[in-house]
Design a protein around this motif. Structure first.
Motif, PDB file in Angstrom:
ATOM      1  N   GLY A  94      -3.529  12.401  -0.803  1.00 34.77           N
ATOM      2  CA  GLY A  94      -3.678  11.576  -2.007  1.00 34.77           C
ATOM      3  C   GLY A  94      -2.323  11.023  -2.408  1.00 34.77           C
ATOM      4  O   GLY A  94      -1.351  11.766  -2.546  1.00 34.77           O
ATOM      5  N   ASN A  95      -2.247   9.731  -2.598  1.00 34.97           N
ATOM      6  CA  ASN A  95      -0.942   9.089  -2.772  1.00 34.97           C
ATOM      7  C   ASN A  95      -1.053   7.976  -3.805  1.00 34.97           C
ATOM      8  O   ASN A  95      -1.691   6.945  -3.555  1.00 34.97           O
ATOM      9  N   LEU A  96      -0.402   8.158  -4.945  1.00 32.26           N
ATOM     10  CA  LEU A  96      -0.446   7.125  -5.983  1.00 32.26           C
ATOM     11  C   LEU A  96       0.269   5.851  -5.562  1.00 32.26           C
ATOM     12  O   LEU A  96       0.039   4.786  -6.140  1.00 32.26           O
ATOM     13  N   GLN A  97       1.123   5.936  -4.544  1.00 33.66           N
ATOM     14  CA  GLN A  97       1.773   4.722  -4.040  1.00 33.66           C
ATOM     15  C   GLN A  97       0.731   3.744  -3.509  1.00 33.66           C
ATOM     16  O   GLN A  97       0.941   2.528  -3.531  1.00 33.66           O
ATOM     17  N   ASN A  98      -0.408   4.262  -3.048  1.00 31.64           N
ATOM     18  CA  ASN A  98      -1.495   3.396  -2.585  1.00 31.64           C
ATOM     19  C   ASN A  98      -1.987   2.471  -3.696  1.00 31.64           C
ATOM     20  O   ASN A  98      -2.544   1.401  -3.421  1.00 31.64           O
ATOM     21  N   LEU A  99      -1.808   2.915  -4.945  1.00 34.43           N
ATOM     22  CA  LEU A  99      -2.337   2.192  -6.105  1.00 34.43           C
ATOM     23  C   LEU A  99      -1.237   1.566  -6.948  1.00 34.43           C
ATOM     24  O   LEU A  99      -1.439   1.264  -8.120  1.00 34.43           O
ATOM     25  N   SER A 100      -0.075   1.359  -6.360  1.00 37.85           N
ATOM     26  CA  SER A 100       1.070   0.828  -7.116  1.00 37.85           C
ATOM     27  C   SER A 100       0.784  -0.556  -7.701  1.00 37.85           C
ATOM     28  O   SER A 100       1.340  -0.920  -8.737  1.00 37.85           O
TER      29      SER A 100
END
Length: 352
Positions: free
Chosen positions: A37-43
């Motif tokens: 899970g990576n919030l960078q995906n949703l930057s």
């Protein structure tokens, strides 16, 4: 408002990005932010108030109840899962906890929330569970593709845990009347996929000049589904699917694993030439235990009942995918942390 679990993962983040791009309806995104899970995906959504992110564990019933009560979703899309077969072989307990216990607790939360709704909202509510074709087991080369009526015959701790979660979802519909929907997809690929899976692993290793590990003889067959096609199918099932039903989602692209690796090498040779032949990096390694030989899903039902079909061929989808990884090498470096390197050593060292 809709609620998604696992929305910072590969498929989930692609779904969230598309949802915000195509709808004005807010989306609540619950993710525990484990390694994949990576919030960078949703930057791109960092300042977008339509996307509401909540870091939480679906196994925590109290947290889930508070989130449901506060946000009042009209639908749940359940994507949160441990999903890598090799990891399930090395450590199955996490898969039991997240995929079975987590699904049970989310179903319980949804059931109590749904029963509290006024009749009009209760009739409109949906719980969509995203599953995998791996629950059906393996096919021989000449067998027909899996239909929704095939029996479950899982062969790995991962697929067994997903089959168990599927059965729970079915039971909650038939016992309690919860308006559930279940989808079984084939192998996904595309942007933001964690590089433990075949396609991003081959791309990132090739760009680094590292060996391209191919299990066994490389003749395993998978049906490949571009992630954006999968997202469009989920939206279609959410909108038009009949409660209690399951729908197979396939890409109509059965390919040998070795053929996939050759295709990636050839695209990279053309788009990112280096002073060596990418195909020379291919290294055959010992096969993984219980490796299913072939998966293929029959997606006639979703086409005939709901009007969905994939927009991408494998040629167009893999071209877009390789280009994304070429243009986002910083993202690749960021996700390939110490945790990732430790995993690669655990899974591949000793196989070669």
């Amino acid at each position: 408002m809709i609620l998604i679990t696992g929305g910072a993962g590969f498929i989930g983040s692609n779904f969230v990005l598309e949802w915000v791009g195509q709808s004005d309806e807010p989306i609540v995104n619950i993710d525990k932010l484990t390694y994949a899970g990576n919030l960078q995906n949703l930057s791109l959504l960092e300042r977008n108030t339509q996307h509401i992110f909540v870091c939480a564990d679906i196994c925590n019933s109290d947290e889930m109840s508070k989130i449901f009560a506060h946000h009042q979703p009209r639908a749940v899309i359940h994507m949160a899962a441990e999903s890598h077969v090799d990891r399930s072989i090395h450590g199955p307990e996490d898969f039991i906890q997240t995929n079975i216990t987590g699904t049970f607790r989310l179903l319980e939360t949804a059931r109590h929330y749904w029963r509290s709704l006024p009749e009009e909202l209760r009739l409109a509510f949906r719980f969509l569970h995203v599953s995998t074709d791996e629950v059906f087991g393996t096919l021989s080369a000449d067998e027909s593709a899996f239909t929704e009526k095939h029996c479950f015959r899982p062969n790995s701790p991962y697929s067994a845990s997903k089959a168990a979660s599927d059965c729970l979802v079915r039971a909650y519909h038939h016992t309690y009347g919860l308006p559930t929907l279940t989808t079984h997809c084939s192998n996904n690929y595309g942007a933001y996929q964690f590089p433990e899976k075949l396609i991003p692993l081959m791309i990132t290793n090739a760009l680094s000049g590292k060996p391209l590990p191919v299990y066994g003889d490389g003749q395993q067959i998978r049906d490949w589904l571009y992630v954006n096609d999968h997202c469009s199918a989920i939206r279609c099932v959410l909108e038009k699917g009949r409660p209690g039903e399951t729908y197979n989602i396939g890409g109509r692209n059965e390919k040998l694993n070795l053929e996939i690796v050759h295709t990636i090498c050839d695209i990279l040779q053309r788009e990112h030439p280096v002073n060596y032949d990418y195909r020379n990096l291919i290294t055959y390694v010992a096969d993984r235990p219980g490796h299913d030989r072939r998966y293929a899903v029959d997606s006639h039902k979703i086409h005939h009942e709901l009007g969905w079909e994939p927009a991408e061929t494998f040629a167009t989808g893999i071209g877009k995918t390789v280009q994304w990884y070429l243009q986002n090498q910083e993202w690749c470096r960021n996700v390939q942390s110490g945790e990732y390197r430790k995993w690669v050593e655990t899974n591949y060292i000793g196989r070669i």
